[in-house]
Design a protein around this motif. Structure first.
Motif, mmCIF file in Angstrom:
data_model
loop_
_atom_site.group_PDB
_atom_site.id
_atom_site.type_symbol
_atom_site.label_atom_id
_atom_site.label_comp_id
_atom_site.label_asym_id
_atom_site.label_seq_id
_atom_site.Cartn_x
_atom_site.Cartn_y
_atom_site.Cartn_z
ATOM 1 N N PHE A 177 52.439 8.940 -91.361
ATOM 2 C CA PHE A 177 52.170 7.632 -91.948
ATOM 3 C C PHE A 177 51.237 6.822 -91.058
ATOM 4 O O PHE A 177 50.353 6.106 -91.544
ATOM 5 N N ALA A 178 51.441 6.912 -89.747
ATOM 6 C CA ALA A 178 50.573 6.185 -88.818
ATOM 7 C C ALA A 178 49.131 6.675 -88.916
ATOM 8 O O ALA A 178 48.187 5.870 -88.841
ATOM 9 N N ILE A 179 48.950 7.977 -89.085
ATOM 10 C CA ILE A 179 47.602 8.515 -89.259
ATOM 11 C C ILE A 179 46.938 7.901 -90.486
ATOM 12 O O ILE A 179 45.773 7.478 -90.450
ATOM 13 N N SER A 180 47.672 7.824 -91.591
ATOM 14 C CA SER A 180 47.092 7.269 -92.819
ATOM 15 C C SER A 180 46.751 5.801 -92.640
ATOM 16 O O SER A 180 45.706 5.332 -93.121
ATOM 17 N N GLY A 181 47.612 5.052 -91.961
ATOM 18 C CA GLY A 181 47.326 3.642 -91.716
ATOM 19 C C GLY A 181 46.126 3.447 -90.814
ATOM 20 O O GLY A 181 45.277 2.579 -91.055
ATOM 21 N N ALA A 182 46.035 4.247 -89.755
ATOM 22 C CA ALA A 182 44.914 4.131 -88.828
ATOM 23 C C ALA A 182 43.597 4.513 -89.498
ATOM 24 O O ALA A 182 42.553 3.880 -89.256
ATOM 25 N N LEU B 192 62.208 4.694 -77.956
ATOM 26 C CA LEU B 192 60.855 4.652 -77.410
ATOM 27 C C LEU B 192 59.915 5.557 -78.190
ATOM 28 O O LEU B 192 58.746 5.204 -78.427
ATOM 29 N N GLY B 193 60.411 6.704 -78.629
ATOM 30 C CA GLY B 193 59.570 7.630 -79.380
ATOM 31 C C GLY B 193 59.060 7.029 -80.670
ATOM 32 O O GLY B 193 57.914 7.251 -81.066
ATOM 33 N N TYR B 194 59.910 6.240 -81.340
ATOM 34 C CA TYR B 194 59.486 5.600 -82.579
ATOM 35 C C TYR B 194 58.378 4.589 -82.331
ATOM 36 O O TYR B 194 57.508 4.383 -83.175
ATOM 37 N N PHE B 195 58.435 3.919 -81.207
ATOM 38 C CA PHE B 195 57.435 2.903 -80.883
ATOM 39 C C PHE B 195 56.120 3.518 -80.420
ATOM 40 O O PHE B 195 55.038 3.050 -80.763
ATOM 41 N N VAL B 196 56.218 4.599 -79.638
ATOM 42 C CA VAL B 196 55.027 5.200 -79.044
ATOM 43 C C VAL B 196 54.269 6.086 -80.030
ATOM 44 O O VAL B 196 53.036 6.141 -79.992
ATOM 45 N N THR B 197 54.982 6.764 -80.919
ATOM 46 C CA THR B 197 54.341 7.718 -81.833
ATOM 47 C C THR B 197 53.211 7.103 -82.647
ATOM 48 O O THR B 197 52.115 7.686 -82.726
ATOM 49 N N PHE C 240 50.210 6.556 -80.458
ATOM 50 C CA PHE C 240 49.522 7.813 -80.164
ATOM 51 C C PHE C 240 48.646 8.226 -81.337
ATOM 52 O O PHE C 240 47.496 8.648 -81.166
ATOM 53 N N ALA C 241 49.187 8.096 -82.549
ATOM 54 C CA ALA C 241 48.402 8.436 -83.741
ATOM 55 C C ALA C 241 47.182 7.526 -83.859
ATOM 56 O O ALA C 241 46.085 7.976 -84.212
ATOM 57 N N ALA C 242 47.359 6.232 -83.554
ATOM 58 C CA ALA C 242 46.247 5.294 -83.617
ATOM 59 C C ALA C 242 45.163 5.664 -82.607
ATOM 60 O O ALA C 242 43.959 5.606 -82.902
ATOM 61 N N ALA C 243 45.584 6.053 -81.397
ATOM 62 C CA ALA C 243 44.613 6.456 -80.384
ATOM 63 C C ALA C 243 43.869 7.721 -80.807
ATOM 64 O O ALA C 243 42.654 7.842 -80.604
ATOM 65 N N LEU C 244 44.588 8.651 -81.409
ATOM 66 C CA LEU C 244 43.969 9.887 -81.888
ATOM 67 C C LEU C 244 42.887 9.579 -82.911
ATOM 68 O O LEU C 244 41.767 10.108 -82.846
#
Length: 225
Positions: A24-29, A72-77, A80-84
């Motif tokens: 989902f983060a990938i799609s948002g980014a 923490l994993g939920y917050f960082v994931t 990480f996707a946004a940086a990718l």
């Protein structure tokens, strides 16, 4: 109430949650890049898309503070996707229909994990399925609103979005009802919702509008994201 802890272990649940958050983060980014957002906007849209539905679910079932603020994993994931996407979006964009594919994957994952978690917190089958649907579509709705788009969930000219999530959540509650929920059947529910969403995109399946509708609104569909 059926005990689901032996069927869907915390580690499996956690892994599915992280997978859903990432896609989902990938799609948002990716949408943020298409909208020409800056790095902060990319991170915000990725995080909101990934975590919005889960936060709503957790607040509704009383699982507070929501897992997004305690794991923490939920917050960082999503970061990480946004940086990718920030560094590699030209490569990611070359994947045909990348936004829709990632969004469909997240939809399938979250409708299942959301339904299971709601049931574990004592909700009935119908309410659990409803919250599974909200978990799946909530982040996408917030993403579209922040990107100044009418949410795909509400648009007649967009392919079916909520229906595949409803089907996935429905499969889960049926499996619970008949004592058939397992990692295998959960995975089948994810795949079913994912496949239905992709078929809806590929074949342009849309929900019917009001019977004998009369409106002055333009019939010209807007382009897909």
């Amino acid at each position: 109430m059926q005990d689901l802890s032996d069927l869907v272990t915390p580690s499996v649940q956690h892994g599915l949650d992280l997978a859903g958050i990432f896609v989902f983060a990938i799609s948002g980014a990716l949408l943020a890049v298409r909208k020409n957002f800056d790095v902060f906007g990319i991170a915000v849209l990725a995080s909101v898309t990934a975590l919005g539905g889960g936060i709503f679910r957790d607040v509704m079932i009383g699982a507070v503070p929501p897992a997004a603020f305690t794991e923490l994993g939920y917050f960082v994931t999503p970061l990480f996707a946004a940086a990718l996407v920030f560094f590699l979006h030209p490569e990611v964009e070359r994947i045909n229909g990348a936004v829709n594919v990632f969004d469909a994957a997240g939809l399938g994952l979250f409708c299942v994990t959301g339904t299971v978690k709601a049931y574990e917190y004592g909700l009935g089958l119908t309410a659990s399925a409803a919250l599974g649907l909200a978990t799946a579509v909530g982040g996408g709705v917030l993403r579209d609103v922040l990107a100044n788009e009418v949410p795909s969930l509400l648009r007649w000219d967009r392919d079916l979005y909520a229906v595949p999530a409803m089907v996935g959540a429905g499969i889960v509650v049926l499996c619970i009802r008949f004592d058939a929920l397992s990692p295998l059947t959960s995975g089948l529910a994810v795949i079913t919702a994912f496949a239905l969403r992709l078929l809806a995109i590929g074949r342009h399946w849309r929900a019917p509008r009001a019977w004998n509708r009369r409106s002055a609104v333009s019939e010209r569909p807007e382009g897909q994201m």
